[in-house]
Design a protein around this motif. Sequence first.
Motif, PDB file in Angstrom:
ATOM      1  N   LEU A  62       0.850  -1.186   0.000  1.00 53.56           N
ATOM      2  CA  LEU A  62       0.000   0.000   0.000  1.00 53.56           C
ATOM      3  C   LEU A  62       0.891   1.244   0.000  1.00 53.56           C
ATOM      4  O   LEU A  62       1.789   1.360   0.828  1.00 53.56           O
ATOM      5  N   PRO A  63       0.686   2.180  -0.940  1.00 50.04           N
ATOM      6  CA  PRO A  63       1.500   3.404  -0.946  1.00 50.04           C
ATOM      7  C   PRO A  63       1.469   4.097   0.413  1.00 50.04           C
ATOM      8  O   PRO A  63       0.414   4.202   1.040  1.00 50.04           O
ATOM      9  N   ILE A  64       2.618   4.550   0.861  1.00 53.34           N
ATOM     10  CA  ILE A  64       2.744   5.147   2.186  1.00 53.34           C
ATOM     11  C   ILE A  64       1.776   6.313   2.371  1.00 53.34           C
ATOM     12  O   ILE A  64       1.107   6.434   3.411  1.00 53.34           O
ATOM     13  N   GLN A  65       1.676   7.177   1.358  1.00 54.57           N
ATOM     14  CA  GLN A  65       0.812   8.349   1.495  1.00 54.57           C
ATOM     15  C   GLN A  65      -0.648   7.944   1.666  1.00 54.57           C
ATOM     16  O   GLN A  65      -1.380   8.555   2.450  1.00 54.57           O
ATOM     17  N   PHE A  66      -1.082   6.922   0.931  1.00 52.18           N
ATOM     18  CA  PHE A  66      -2.468   6.483   1.069  1.00 52.18           C
ATOM     19  C   PHE A  66      -2.679   5.820   2.430  1.00 52.18           C
ATOM     20  O   PHE A  66      -3.684   6.065   3.097  1.00 52.18           O
ATOM     21  N   ILE A 239     -10.414  -1.923   1.056  1.00 54.80           N
ATOM     22  CA  ILE A 239      -9.926  -0.677   0.469  1.00 54.80           C
ATOM     23  C   ILE A 239      -8.472  -0.832   0.042  1.00 54.80           C
ATOM     24  O   ILE A 239      -8.074  -0.412  -1.053  1.00 54.80           O
ATOM     25  N   SER A 240      -7.661  -1.446   0.893  1.00 55.30           N
ATOM     26  CA  SER A 240      -6.244  -1.622   0.583  1.00 55.30           C
ATOM     27  C   SER A 240      -6.058  -2.449  -0.682  1.00 55.30           C
ATOM     28  O   SER A 240      -5.223  -2.126  -1.540  1.00 55.30           O
ATOM     29  N   ARG A 241      -6.843  -3.492  -0.823  1.00 53.75           N
ATOM     30  CA  ARG A 241      -6.725  -4.356  -1.998  1.00 53.75           C
ATOM     31  C   ARG A 241      -7.063  -3.595  -3.276  1.00 53.75           C
ATOM     32  O   ARG A 241      -6.411  -3.759  -4.306  1.00 53.75           O
ATOM     33  N   MET A 242      -8.092  -2.736  -3.210  1.00 44.83           N
ATOM     34  CA  MET A 242      -8.469  -1.964  -4.393  1.00 44.83           C
ATOM     35  C   MET A 242      -7.381  -0.967  -4.774  1.00 44.83           C
ATOM     36  O   MET A 242      -7.157  -0.705  -5.963  1.00 44.83           O
ATOM     37  N   VAL A 243      -6.697  -0.405  -3.777  1.00 50.51           N
ATOM     38  CA  VAL A 243      -5.610   0.532  -4.059  1.00 50.51           C
ATOM     39  C   VAL A 243      -4.417  -0.202  -4.663  1.00 50.51           C
ATOM     40  O   VAL A 243      -3.850   0.234  -5.669  1.00 50.51           O
ATOM     41  N   VAL A 244      -4.034  -1.311  -4.051  1.00 49.87           N
ATOM     42  CA  VAL A 244      -2.898  -2.087  -4.551  1.00 49.87           C
ATOM     43  C   VAL A 244      -3.164  -2.577  -5.969  1.00 49.87           C
ATOM     44  O   VAL A 244      -2.265  -2.589  -6.824  1.00 49.87           O
ATOM     45  N   VAL A 249      -7.550   5.328  -6.492  1.00 50.53           N
ATOM     46  CA  VAL A 249      -6.348   6.085  -6.126  1.00 50.53           C
ATOM     47  C   VAL A 249      -6.721   7.094  -5.051  1.00 50.53           C
ATOM     48  O   VAL A 249      -7.888   7.467  -4.905  1.00 50.53           O
ATOM     49  N   GLY A 250      -5.728   7.553  -4.323  1.00 49.35           N
ATOM     50  CA  GLY A 250      -5.955   8.561  -3.305  1.00 49.35           C
ATOM     51  C   GLY A 250      -5.948   9.954  -3.899  1.00 49.35           C
ATOM     52  O   GLY A 250      -5.596  10.146  -5.075  1.00 49.35           O
TER      53      GLY A 250
END
Length: 281
Positions: A62-66, A239-244, A249-250
């Motif tokens: 997971l991107p750190i910023q998100f 949510i994390s899975r959808m971002v990865v 996107v955030g």
Amino acid sequence: MHLPKLPATPGNEFVGEVLKTGKNVSNISPGDHVIAARPGIGTWRSHLITSHTLLEKVSKSLPIQFAATLLVNPCTAYRMLQDFVELKVGDTLIQNAANSAVGQMVIQLAKYKGVKTINIIRDREDFRKVQNLLEDLGANIVLSDKQIRLPREKAGIIQKFGKAKLALNAVGGKSVSDMSSYLETKGVVVTYGAMSREPNVIPAGKLIFMDHRYVGYWNTRWLEENGGSSEYKKMIEGISRMVVDERIVGPVMEEFKLESFKEAIERYFTPYTNQKQIYIL
């Protein structure tokens, strides 16, 4: 409102790396990335010693910023789409403050669910730029707070998208009345903010003849009651899975050093800002 006892360290959201754990901790290990399981931990700091029950492990992918901003805006959007109306593929929702971090997340999660979105933003000089941003995220239509009140505009939108089942309100004032005119019978208005600082305008006819329901959502309370639960874990993992997987996107973020907190706060209160301010330690 959640007010900590003073003196207190501010901050609800963060992502950190575990440096060391106690001998009886088995669910978290050194090197893991973690976020808060509940608000109020006090996250504007470089180091924290706390109970493992107040933390939730998140994917290192997971991107750190998100990850640092996962607890509030994405969870608010997720819960409002999940808890008040059973939204099905092809349904429609309407929201104001659509360019906010919550609004951007609503657009993406709704698109993922197959739900159409009518999105309202303030009339502004860079309207077209913001409109393009939200449409790129999946918004079906983006209108100004002036356009949404035009009878011909409203008739065309309802004919194209149908009446909305759900309205999400972060503004208050007359915007609530404007959105309620797009709602179907027994539609629901969820208020989660009051940016205009004006009382919600609720037409009596919408209550009597349309049987509209007006409710509120406070993410802090939900997290206090459900942090660490199976439903909380399901939400964070989903949510994390959808971002990865790059399905969502955030928001665009501005990074500040903690010692520049005054500048960050000033940017936060700057009108027409489409960016979220975060501290990097």
